[in-house]
Design a protein around this motif. Structure first.
Motif, PDB file in Angstrom:
ATOM      1  N   ARG A  96       2.313 -10.707   9.372  1.00 51.99           N
ATOM      2  CA  ARG A  96       1.785 -10.330   8.071  1.00 51.99           C
ATOM      3  C   ARG A  96       0.460 -11.044   7.879  1.00 51.99           C
ATOM      4  O   ARG A  96       0.118 -11.966   8.615  1.00 51.99           O
ATOM      5  CB  ARG A  96       2.754 -10.699   6.948  1.00 51.99           C
ATOM      6  CG  ARG A  96       3.005 -12.184   6.810  1.00 51.99           C
ATOM      7  CD  ARG A  96       4.237 -12.444   5.972  1.00 51.99           C
ATOM      8  NE  ARG A  96       5.398 -11.853   6.615  1.00 51.99           N
ATOM      9  CZ  ARG A  96       6.210 -10.978   6.010  1.00 51.99           C
ATOM     10  NH1 ARG A  96       5.984 -10.605   4.772  1.00 51.99           N
ATOM     11  NH2 ARG A  96       7.255 -10.501   6.643  1.00 51.99           N
ATOM     12  N   GLY A  97      -0.319 -10.616   6.908  1.00 50.41           N
ATOM     13  CA  GLY A  97      -1.568 -11.291   6.606  1.00 50.41           C
ATOM     14  C   GLY A  97      -2.474 -11.398   7.814  1.00 50.41           C
ATOM     15  O   GLY A  97      -2.638 -10.448   8.589  1.00 50.41           O
ATOM     16  N   ARG A 101      -3.566  -8.960  10.926  1.00 53.68           N
ATOM     17  CA  ARG A 101      -4.952  -8.488  11.010  1.00 53.68           C
ATOM     18  C   ARG A 101      -5.559  -8.796  12.370  1.00 53.68           C
ATOM     19  O   ARG A 101      -6.345  -8.005  12.907  1.00 53.68           O
ATOM     20  CB  ARG A 101      -5.808  -9.125   9.904  1.00 53.68           C
ATOM     21  CG  ARG A 101      -5.655  -8.486   8.551  1.00 53.68           C
ATOM     22  CD  ARG A 101      -6.695  -8.985   7.567  1.00 53.68           C
ATOM     23  NE  ARG A 101      -6.478 -10.380   7.202  1.00 53.68           N
ATOM     24  CZ  ARG A 101      -5.659 -10.784   6.238  1.00 53.68           C
ATOM     25  NH1 ARG A 101      -4.964  -9.898   5.541  1.00 53.68           N
ATOM     26  NH2 ARG A 101      -5.529 -12.054   5.948  1.00 53.68           N
ATOM     27  N   GLU A 120       3.871  -1.100   3.945  1.00 51.27           N
ATOM     28  CA  GLU A 120       3.056  -1.816   2.956  1.00 51.27           C
ATOM     29  C   GLU A 120       2.426  -3.059   3.564  1.00 51.27           C
ATOM     30  O   GLU A 120       1.251  -3.369   3.314  1.00 51.27           O
ATOM     31  CB  GLU A 120       3.914  -2.194   1.752  1.00 51.27           C
ATOM     32  CG  GLU A 120       3.125  -2.884   0.649  1.00 51.27           C
ATOM     33  CD  GLU A 120       3.995  -3.281  -0.540  1.00 51.27           C
ATOM     34  OE1 GLU A 120       3.572  -4.170  -1.309  1.00 51.27           O
ATOM     35  OE2 GLU A 120       5.091  -2.717  -0.683  1.00 51.27           O
ATOM     36  N   THR A 121       3.196  -3.777   4.382  1.00 48.59           N
ATOM     37  CA  THR A 121       2.661  -4.956   5.070  1.00 48.59           C
ATOM     38  C   THR A 121       1.488  -4.565   5.963  1.00 48.59           C
ATOM     39  O   THR A 121       0.461  -5.252   6.005  1.00 48.59           O
ATOM     40  CB  THR A 121       3.760  -5.621   5.912  1.00 48.59           C
ATOM     41  OG1 THR A 121       4.815  -6.039   5.056  1.00 48.59           O
ATOM     42  CG2 THR A 121       3.225  -6.836   6.659  1.00 48.59           C
ATOM     43  N   GLN A 124      -1.647  -3.658   3.808  1.00 48.63           N
ATOM     44  CA  GLN A 124      -2.327  -4.831   3.271  1.00 48.63           C
ATOM     45  C   GLN A 124      -3.178  -5.513   4.331  1.00 48.63           C
ATOM     46  O   GLN A 124      -4.308  -5.914   4.072  1.00 48.63           O
ATOM     47  CB  GLN A 124      -1.297  -5.811   2.704  1.00 48.63           C
ATOM     48  CG  GLN A 124      -0.615  -5.314   1.443  1.00 48.63           C
ATOM     49  CD  GLN A 124       0.525  -6.213   1.000  1.00 48.63           C
ATOM     50  OE1 GLN A 124       0.950  -7.113   1.722  1.00 48.63           O
ATOM     51  NE2 GLN A 124       1.044  -5.970  -0.198  1.00 48.63           N
ATOM     52  N   SER A 127      -6.293  -3.334   5.379  1.00 47.92           N
ATOM     53  CA  SER A 127      -7.377  -3.199   4.401  1.00 47.92           C
ATOM     54  C   SER A 127      -8.550  -4.114   4.715  1.00 47.92           C
ATOM     55  O   SER A 127      -9.680  -3.848   4.305  1.00 47.92           O
ATOM     56  CB  SER A 127      -6.848  -3.491   2.992  1.00 47.92           C
ATOM     57  OG  SER A 127      -6.440  -4.849   2.880  1.00 47.92           O
ATOM     58  N   GLU A 128      -8.288  -5.185   5.456  1.00 53.16           N
ATOM     59  CA  GLU A 128      -9.364  -6.112   5.822  1.00 53.16           C
ATOM     60  C   GLU A 128      -9.624  -6.139   7.325  1.00 53.16           C
ATOM     61  O   GLU A 128     -10.371  -6.986   7.812  1.00 53.16           O
ATOM     62  CB  GLU A 128      -9.018  -7.516   5.333  1.00 53.16           C
ATOM     63  CG  GLU A 128      -8.885  -7.622   3.823  1.00 53.16           C
ATOM     64  CD  GLU A 128      -8.585  -9.033   3.361  1.00 53.16           C
ATOM     65  OE1 GLU A 128      -9.058  -9.975   4.029  1.00 53.16           O
ATOM     66  OE2 GLU A 128      -7.891  -9.195   2.350  1.00 53.16           O
ATOM     67  N   ARG A 476       3.224 -16.828   3.152  1.00 58.06           N
ATOM     68  CA  ARG A 476       2.595 -15.528   2.893  1.00 58.06           C
ATOM     69  C   ARG A 476       1.786 -15.036   4.084  1.00 58.06           C
ATOM     70  O   ARG A 476       1.490 -13.851   4.206  1.00 58.06           O
ATOM     71  CB  ARG A 476       1.708 -15.616   1.645  1.00 58.06           C
ATOM     72  CG  ARG A 476       2.489 -15.718   0.342  1.00 58.06           C
ATOM     73  CD  ARG A 476       1.581 -15.456  -0.854  1.00 58.06           C
ATOM     74  NE  ARG A 476       0.620 -16.531  -1.061  1.00 58.06           N
ATOM     75  CZ  ARG A 476       0.827 -17.585  -1.842  1.00 58.06           C
ATOM     76  NH1 ARG A 476       1.971 -17.702  -2.500  1.00 58.06           N
ATOM     77  NH2 ARG A 476      -0.102 -18.510  -1.995  1.00 58.06           N
ATOM     78  N   ARG A 529      10.855 -10.069   1.483  1.00 59.14           N
ATOM     79  CA  ARG A 529       9.515 -10.079   0.898  1.00 59.14           C
ATOM     80  C   ARG A 529       9.323 -11.294   0.000  1.00 59.14           C
ATOM     81  O   ARG A 529       8.270 -11.902  -0.031  1.00 59.14           O
ATOM     82  CB  ARG A 529       9.296  -8.770   0.135  1.00 59.14           C
ATOM     83  CG  ARG A 529       7.838  -8.515  -0.214  1.00 59.14           C
ATOM     84  CD  ARG A 529       7.654  -7.111  -0.754  1.00 59.14           C
ATOM     85  NE  ARG A 529       8.067  -6.107   0.216  1.00 59.14           N
ATOM     86  CZ  ARG A 529       7.324  -5.710   1.223  1.00 59.14           C
ATOM     87  NH1 ARG A 529       6.125  -6.226   1.390  1.00 59.14           N
ATOM     88  NH2 ARG A 529       7.748  -4.785   2.064  1.00 59.14           N
TER      89      ARG A 529
END
Length: 535
Positions: A96-97, A101, A120-121, A124, A127-128, A476, A529
């Protein structure tokens, strides 16, 4: 279909041969629903996945990132990508995060196959991320739509590939940087599968029980690919369950299983009368899993099975093995397999004598039997292969009879719950909290056989550290298994004269009286989550 050889080193050709010649034989059994998948069925699913991926623009050489829990579509997407000459990239479903990415940016996939519960993970993280890709969602409300797309897809036969073509990219933990992607060619994949087939004496009558995630080599290669090369079958569980392990083994007629050492410890410590009864009615004859000598002997006493051990790395291959009935001493990881040459060296590169720990370095006898290197990381590839030897970063000992024993790590990585953990990723997440100026992540011994993760932190001036908030911020950005257990506040980190952090003094100090323990503090980290809670 075209005529192919049963001995082809290319997995897709082997699957094609099995579909033609033993198509009705069970290849996979799924414990979640009790259904079976034959070789012919698997070939059909893969060919339709290939057609669907091609319709989304996937072509030879592209990467297809797979972020799924254990299910048929995982292997459908995996083989389907390979049919096109594309390269599947299975990734941990706990990412995640920034930890998600990073692979999105590094591998720049043409498509991502993701579970509906993880969409959804993914969104998110994407998006970056600096890449565009098609998304194919599997499960929940997406199932009927996906089923329709697969039924409508034009089946695609596998391309003709060679042992030197890339077969998949497996993630491996970073040390001084983020996680890397190891590019496995088909020769490497074939050798790994054959080693676990031959050393464990597996054949077409065997059922291999697989309860670890398919994004692991332990499941994908040691279980599924070994079953494919043996013409046998693999029993796939959704995940490892202590209470349900032996009933799964017995109910599905499994004969062997690869486990991680911590799993063996859990099964021994928590065995109930019902679990013992299920074990007694099972057909299990072989358990693969390296474990300490005391655990090895306890398995023999309690279960009547001699565990089989091995030592290998995603970055290189499976280097040592024991085999059933070979008289291996308790605690050994085996003898060197014939495909490799190895040495044990000291810090100056000189060979060490028997009984002395040294870094294991290895090289292949056939260049098409080790990975091609790290994806888009030529410097890291060269660094790992100094002097034409692959440097494992692990310390081993060898006795006078040629048995090897794991003795520790040289490199800056950790292992928790059977997962490799990048110290860099942990440190990045802790720094991202904004509460600390410096951090060093390092392993401490765990009663479960892997590592406990500790961080030493230098707090920002004027900041009153809230340790629970620090852990919550890290959770997170990290998979649940990578979240530190221990936090130690220090005035300064130990460093060399060139200001490089020295972690050995921190490790050697062990669990100190000034350490905060999130378990003792009642701070729990879960897969859910809402990941952090206080009891």
């Amino acid at each position: 279909m075209s005529a192919v050889s049963a001995s082809s080193p290319v997995a897709t050709a082997r699957l094609e041969w099995c579909a033609e010649n033993i198509g009705d034989r069970e290849f996979l059994r799924w414990t979640a629903n009790g259904e079976s998948t034959s070789y012919a069925d698997m070939y059909d699913v893969a060919s339709r996945w290939a057609g669907l991926l091609r319709s989304r623009g996937v072509a030879r050489g592209d990467r297809v990132l797979i972020m799924l829990h254990n299910c048929l579509d995982f292997l459908g997407a995996h083989f389907g990508a390979q049919f096109l000459g594309a390269v599947p990239v299975p990734v941990n479903t706990e990412l995640r995060g920034e930890t998600l990415r990073h692979p999105l940016t590094l591998f720049a996939p043409a498509a991502v196959v993701v579970g509906a519960d993880l969409a959804e993970t993914l969104a998110q993280a994407a998006s970056e991320a600096t890449c565009d890709f098609a998304v194919l969602e599997v499960g929940a409300g997406a199932s009927s739509e996906l089923d329709g797309l697969l039924r409508a897809a034009e089946p695609v036969a596998p391309l003709e590939l060679t042992a030197s073509d890339p077969s998949l990219i497996m993630s491996t933990s970073g040390t001084t940087g983020p996680s890397k992607g190891t590019v496995w060619n088909y020769g490497t994949l074939n050798l790994w599968a054959n080693l676990y087939r031959d050393h464990l004496g597996r054949d077409e009558t065997d059922r291999i029980y697989c309860c670890t995630p398919l994004f692991h080599a332990n499941s994908l290669c040691t279980s599924v690919m070994a079953a494919l090369n043996a013409g046998g079958s693999a029993v796939i569980a959704e995940r490892f369950s202590v209470s349900g392990f032996w009933s799964d083994i017995a109910d599905n007629g499994a004969t062997s299983t690869p486990l991680i050492g911590a799993m063996i410890e859990m099964l021994l410590r928590t065995e109930t009368p019902q679990m013992a009864a299920d074990r007694a009615r099972s057909s299990i004859r072989c358990i693969l899993g390296a474990c300490p000598p005391a655990t090895h002997l306890e398995v023999e006493r309690s279960w009547g099975i001699t565990p089989v051990s091995a030592y290998g790395l995603t970055d290189f291959g499976s280097i040592t093995h024991t085999s059933p009935g070979d008289g291996a001493p308790a605690g050994t990881v085996g003898k060197v397999v014939s495909a490799y040459e190895v040495r044990l060296i000291d810090a100056d590169g000189a060979d060490v004598p028997d009984g002395v720990a040294g870094e294991l370095i290895a090289r292949p006898r056939d260049p098409a039997t080790i990975p091609d290197g790290y994806f888009r990381m030529p410097e890291a590839t060269l660094e790992s292969r100094k002097d034409l030897w692959f440097h494992t970063g692990d310390l081993l000992k060898r006795d006078a009879e040629g048995w090897f024993y794991f003795a520790g790590r040289v490199k800056d990585s950790m292992r928790r719950r059977g997962e490799n953990v990048s110290a860099y990723d942990v440190e990045t997440a802790i720094l991202g909290s904004g509460q600390v100026a410096e951090v060093a992540a390092y392993p401490l011994p765990s009663s479960e056989g892997d590592d406990e993760i500790a961080v030493a932190v230098v707090v920002n001036p004027g900041t009153e550290l809230d340790r629970a908030e620090l852990i919550e911020a890290a959770a997170r950005e990290l998979p649940y298994f990578a979240v530190p257990r221990y936090v130690r506040v220090v005035d300064r980190l130990p460093k060399t004269p060139t200001q490089k952090v020295q972690k050995a003094p921190l490790r050697d100090a062990g669990i100190t009286t000034d350490m905060w323990d999130r378990v003792a503090a009642g701070v729990e980290v879960t897969r859910n989550r809402d990941r952090v809670s206080a009891r």
